[in-house]
Write a protein that holds these residues in place. Structure first.
Motif, PDB file in Angstrom:
ATOM      1  N   GLN A   1       0.954  -1.193   0.094  1.00  0.00           N
ATOM      2  CA  GLN A   1       0.094   0.063   0.119  1.00  0.00           C
ATOM      3  C   GLN A   1       0.937   1.304  -0.085  1.00  0.00           C
ATOM      4  OE1 GLN A   1      -2.857  -0.404   3.283  1.00  0.00           O
ATOM      5  NE2 GLN A   1      -4.357  -1.185   1.980  1.00  0.00           N
ATOM      6  N   ALA A   2       0.327   2.450  -0.431  1.00  0.00           N
ATOM      7  CA  ALA A   2       1.017   3.589  -0.530  1.00  0.00           C
ATOM      8  C   ALA A   2       1.505   4.124   1.061  1.00  0.00           C
ATOM      9  CB  ALA A   2       0.112   4.538  -1.054  1.00  0.00           C
ATOM     10  N   GLY A   3       2.704   4.525   1.175  1.00  0.00           N
ATOM     11  CA  GLY A   3       3.151   4.679   2.339  1.00  0.00           C
ATOM     12  C   GLY A   3       3.967   3.599   2.881  1.00  0.00           C
ATOM     13  N   GLY A   4       3.718   2.711   2.292  1.00  0.00           N
ATOM     14  CA  GLY A   4       4.586   1.238   3.069  1.00  0.00           C
ATOM     15  C   GLY A   4       5.939   1.292   2.488  1.00  0.00           C
ATOM     16  N   SER A   5       6.590   0.121   2.868  1.00  0.00           N
ATOM     17  CA  SER A   5       7.918  -0.165   2.334  1.00  0.00           C
ATOM     18  C   SER A   5       8.328  -1.417   2.011  1.00  0.00           C
ATOM     19  CB  SER A   5       8.897   0.183   3.776  1.00  0.00           C
ATOM     20  OG  SER A   5       8.805   1.313   4.332  1.00  0.00           O
ATOM     21  N   LEU A   6       9.444  -1.726   1.292  1.00  0.00           N
ATOM     22  CA  LEU A   6       9.842  -2.668   0.628  1.00  0.00           C
ATOM     23  C   LEU A   6      11.389  -2.549   0.522  1.00  0.00           C
ATOM     24  CD1 LEU A   6       7.664  -3.676  -2.443  1.00  0.00           C
ATOM     25  CD2 LEU A   6       7.698  -4.815  -0.407  1.00  0.00           C
ATOM     26  N   ARG A   7      12.086  -4.003   0.646  1.00  0.00           N
ATOM     27  CA  ARG A   7      13.482  -3.914   0.490  1.00  0.00           C
ATOM     28  C   ARG A   7      13.748  -4.893  -0.432  1.00  0.00           C
ATOM     29  NH1 ARG A   7      18.344  -6.725   3.836  1.00  0.00           N
ATOM     30  NH2 ARG A   7      19.861  -5.462   3.574  1.00  0.00           N
ATOM     31  N   LEU A   8      14.377  -4.447  -1.628  1.00  0.00           N
ATOM     32  CA  LEU A   8      14.728  -5.472  -2.833  1.00  0.00           C
ATOM     33  C   LEU A   8      16.238  -5.686  -2.734  1.00  0.00           C
ATOM     34  CD1 LEU A   8      13.411  -3.204  -5.684  1.00  0.00           C
ATOM     35  CD2 LEU A   8      12.088  -5.016  -4.528  1.00  0.00           C
ATOM     36  N   SER A   9      16.550  -7.084  -3.021  1.00  0.00           N
ATOM     37  CA  SER A   9      17.689  -7.441  -3.011  1.00  0.00           C
ATOM     38  C   SER A   9      18.089  -7.809  -4.328  1.00  0.00           C
ATOM     39  CB  SER A   9      17.899  -8.665  -2.036  1.00  0.00           C
ATOM     40  OG  SER A   9      17.367  -8.269  -0.684  1.00  0.00           O
ATOM     41  N   CYS A  10      19.500  -7.991  -4.413  1.00  0.00           N
ATOM     42  CA  CYS A  10      20.187  -8.140  -5.883  1.00  0.00           C
ATOM     43  C   CYS A  10      21.237  -9.268  -5.644  1.00  0.00           C
ATOM     44  CB  CYS A  10      20.644  -7.102  -6.711  1.00  0.00           C
ATOM     45  SG  CYS A  10      21.468  -7.439  -8.143  1.00  0.00           S
ATOM     46  N   ALA A  11      21.278 -10.561  -6.112  1.00  0.00           N
ATOM     47  CA  ALA A  11      22.293 -11.466  -5.395  1.00  0.00           C
ATOM     48  C   ALA A  11      23.153 -11.637  -7.026  1.00  0.00           C
ATOM     49  CB  ALA A  11      21.678 -12.549  -5.280  1.00  0.00           C
ATOM     50  N   ALA A  12      24.500 -11.500  -6.809  1.00  0.00           N
ATOM     51  CA  ALA A  12      25.351 -11.784  -8.032  1.00  0.00           C
ATOM     52  C   ALA A  12      25.888 -13.126  -7.950  1.00  0.00           C
ATOM     53  CB  ALA A  12      26.394 -10.487  -7.804  1.00  0.00           C
ATOM     54  N   SER A  13      26.206 -13.644  -8.918  1.00  0.00           N
ATOM     55  CA  SER A  13      26.739 -14.833  -9.077  1.00  0.00           C
ATOM     56  C   SER A  13      28.220 -14.911  -8.858  1.00  0.00           C
ATOM     57  CB  SER A  13      26.480 -15.524 -10.428  1.00  0.00           C
ATOM     58  OG  SER A  13      27.206 -14.608 -11.483  1.00  0.00           O
ATOM     59  N   ARG A  14      29.004 -13.807  -8.774  1.00  0.00           N
ATOM     60  CA  ARG A  14      30.361 -13.668  -8.258  1.00  0.00           C
ATOM     61  C   ARG A  14      30.574 -12.216  -7.680  1.00  0.00           C
ATOM     62  NH1 ARG A  14      32.975 -10.114 -11.166  1.00  0.00           N
ATOM     63  NH2 ARG A  14      32.633  -9.461 -13.427  1.00  0.00           N
TER      64      ARG A  14
ATOM     65  N   THR B   1       7.968   4.981   2.235  1.00  0.00           N
ATOM     66  CA  THR B   1       7.007   6.033   1.857  1.00  0.00           C
ATOM     67  C   THR B   1       6.834   5.685   0.474  1.00  0.00           C
ATOM     68  OG1 THR B   1       8.048   7.358   3.456  1.00  0.00           O
ATOM     69  CG2 THR B   1       6.301   8.302   2.057  1.00  0.00           C
ATOM     70  N   LEU B   2       6.539   4.467  -0.005  1.00  0.00           N
ATOM     71  CA  LEU B   2       6.196   4.257  -1.491  1.00  0.00           C
ATOM     72  C   LEU B   2       5.006   4.931  -1.942  1.00  0.00           C
ATOM     73  CD1 LEU B   2       7.329   0.423  -1.273  1.00  0.00           C
ATOM     74  CD2 LEU B   2       8.005   2.143  -2.931  1.00  0.00           C
ATOM     75  N   GLU B   3       5.045   5.132  -3.127  1.00  0.00           N
ATOM     76  CA  GLU B   3       3.880   5.866  -3.643  1.00  0.00           C
ATOM     77  C   GLU B   3       3.478   5.157  -5.147  1.00  0.00           C
ATOM     78  OE1 GLU B   3       5.943   9.633  -5.038  1.00  0.00           O
ATOM     79  OE2 GLU B   3       5.968  10.307  -2.834  1.00  0.00           O
TER      80      GLU B   3
ATOM     81  N   GLY C   1      19.668  -8.084 -14.435  1.00  0.00           N
ATOM     82  CA  GLY C   1      18.786  -8.991 -13.835  1.00  0.00           C
ATOM     83  C   GLY C   1      17.710  -9.045 -14.609  1.00  0.00           C
ATOM     84  N   LYS C   2      16.545 -10.194 -14.195  1.00  0.00           N
ATOM     85  CA  LYS C   2      15.315 -10.154 -14.904  1.00  0.00           C
ATOM     86  C   LYS C   2      14.388  -9.253 -14.342  1.00  0.00           C
ATOM     87  CE  LYS C   2      16.330 -14.657 -16.921  1.00  0.00           C
ATOM     88  NZ  LYS C   2      15.933 -16.091 -16.938  1.00  0.00           N
ATOM     89  N   GLY C   3      14.659  -8.831 -13.255  1.00  0.00           N
ATOM     90  CA  GLY C   3      13.600  -7.579 -12.731  1.00  0.00           C
ATOM     91  C   GLY C   3      12.684  -8.436 -11.763  1.00  0.00           C
ATOM     92  N   THR C   4      12.241  -7.509 -10.938  1.00  0.00           N
ATOM     93  CA  THR C   4      11.203  -7.920  -9.630  1.00  0.00           C
ATOM     94  C   THR C   4       9.979  -6.821  -9.888  1.00  0.00           C
ATOM     95  OG1 THR C   4      10.922  -8.734  -7.491  1.00  0.00           O
ATOM     96  CG2 THR C   4      12.540  -6.630  -7.841  1.00  0.00           C
ATOM     97  N   PRO C   5       8.741  -7.317  -9.672  1.00  0.00           N
ATOM     98  CA  PRO C   5       7.792  -6.175 -10.099  1.00  0.00           C
ATOM     99  C   PRO C   5       7.367  -5.808  -8.567  1.00  0.00           C
ATOM    100  CG  PRO C   5       6.811  -8.700 -10.129  1.00  0.00           C
ATOM    101  CD  PRO C   5       8.224  -8.591  -9.914  1.00  0.00           C
ATOM    102  N   VAL C   6       7.279  -4.410  -8.579  1.00  0.00           N
ATOM    103  CA  VAL C   6       6.723  -3.654  -7.670  1.00  0.00           C
ATOM    104  C   VAL C   6       5.231  -2.921  -7.883  1.00  0.00           C
ATOM    105  CG1 VAL C   6       7.233  -1.739  -5.911  1.00  0.00           C
ATOM    106  CG2 VAL C   6       8.915  -3.441  -6.530  1.00  0.00           C
ATOM    107  N   THR C   7       4.491  -3.162  -7.007  1.00  0.00           N
ATOM    108  CA  THR C   7       3.049  -2.436  -7.151  1.00  0.00           C
ATOM    109  C   THR C   7       2.658  -1.983  -5.993  1.00  0.00           C
ATOM    110  OG1 THR C   7       2.288  -4.248  -8.855  1.00  0.00           O
ATOM    111  CG2 THR C   7       0.519  -2.850  -8.106  1.00  0.00           C
ATOM    112  N   VAL C   8       2.369  -0.430  -5.964  1.00  0.00           N
ATOM    113  CA  VAL C   8       1.863   0.124  -4.925  1.00  0.00           C
ATOM    114  C   VAL C   8       0.530   0.504  -5.254  1.00  0.00           C
ATOM    115  CG1 VAL C   8       2.600   2.331  -3.486  1.00  0.00           C
ATOM    116  CG2 VAL C   8       4.269   1.160  -4.614  1.00  0.00           C
ATOM    117  N   SER C   9      -0.224   0.212  -4.169  1.00  0.00           N
ATOM    118  CA  SER C   9      -1.650   0.528  -4.488  1.00  0.00           C
ATOM    119  C   SER C   9      -1.966   1.828  -3.458  1.00  0.00           C
ATOM    120  CB  SER C   9      -2.403  -0.465  -3.889  1.00  0.00           C
ATOM    121  OG  SER C   9      -2.536  -0.808  -2.589  1.00  0.00           O
ATOM    122  N   SER C  10      -2.999   2.620  -4.109  1.00  0.00           N
ATOM    123  CA  SER C  10      -3.242   3.856  -3.466  1.00  0.00           C
ATOM    124  C   SER C  10      -4.326   3.785  -2.546  1.00  0.00           C
ATOM    125  CB  SER C  10      -3.681   5.006  -4.534  1.00  0.00           C
ATOM    126  OG  SER C  10      -4.814   4.338  -5.358  1.00  0.00           O
TER     127      SER C  10
END
Length: 114
Positions: free
Chosen positions: A12-25, A83-85, A105-114
């Motif tokens: 939801q809007a106002g929330g938080s997420l933490r994205l991670s990116c793992a590398a092979s080396r 504070t996602l929008e 990378g191939k990406g990770t989707p983020v959806t923030v609802s209002s």
């Protein structure tokens, strides 16, 4: 180097997420690690980047809300998003750029609802 993103999802809007990116080396010598995003119908844009010397830069739209960090020991890069929008809704991609290297990378989707 192969990159795998994780941590995206629906929040939801106002929330938080933490994205991670793992590398092979090791990313110790990678000049720049970055997070980009692409919203539907829009061009891919730089969100945040961090150099091998830990200098950072951010898109104006996320300054003060997002924080990029890297952990060379874990071969990982993170994007803390607060504070996602709804405008932050996009697929988020990790990028490694150095001399002779431009990996995605191939990406990770983020959806923030209002």
């Amino acid at each position: 180097v192969q990159l795998v993103e994780s941590g995206g999802g629906l929040v939801q809007a106002g929330g938080s997420l933490r994205l991670s990116c793992a590398a092979s080396r090791s990313i110790f010598s990678v000049n720049r690690m970055g997070w980009f995003r692409q919203a539907p119908g829009k061009q891919r844009e730089l969100v945040a980047a961090i150099t091998s010397g830990n200098s950072t830069n951010y898109a104006d739209s996320v300054k003060g809300r997002f924080t990029i960090s890297r952990d060379n020991a874990k071969n990982a890069v993170y994007l803390q998003m607060n504070t996602l929008e709804p405008e932050d809704t996009a697929v988020y991609y990790c990028n490694a750029r150095s001399f002779g290297l431009d990996a995605w990378g191939k990406g990770t989707p983020v959806t923030v609802s209002s």
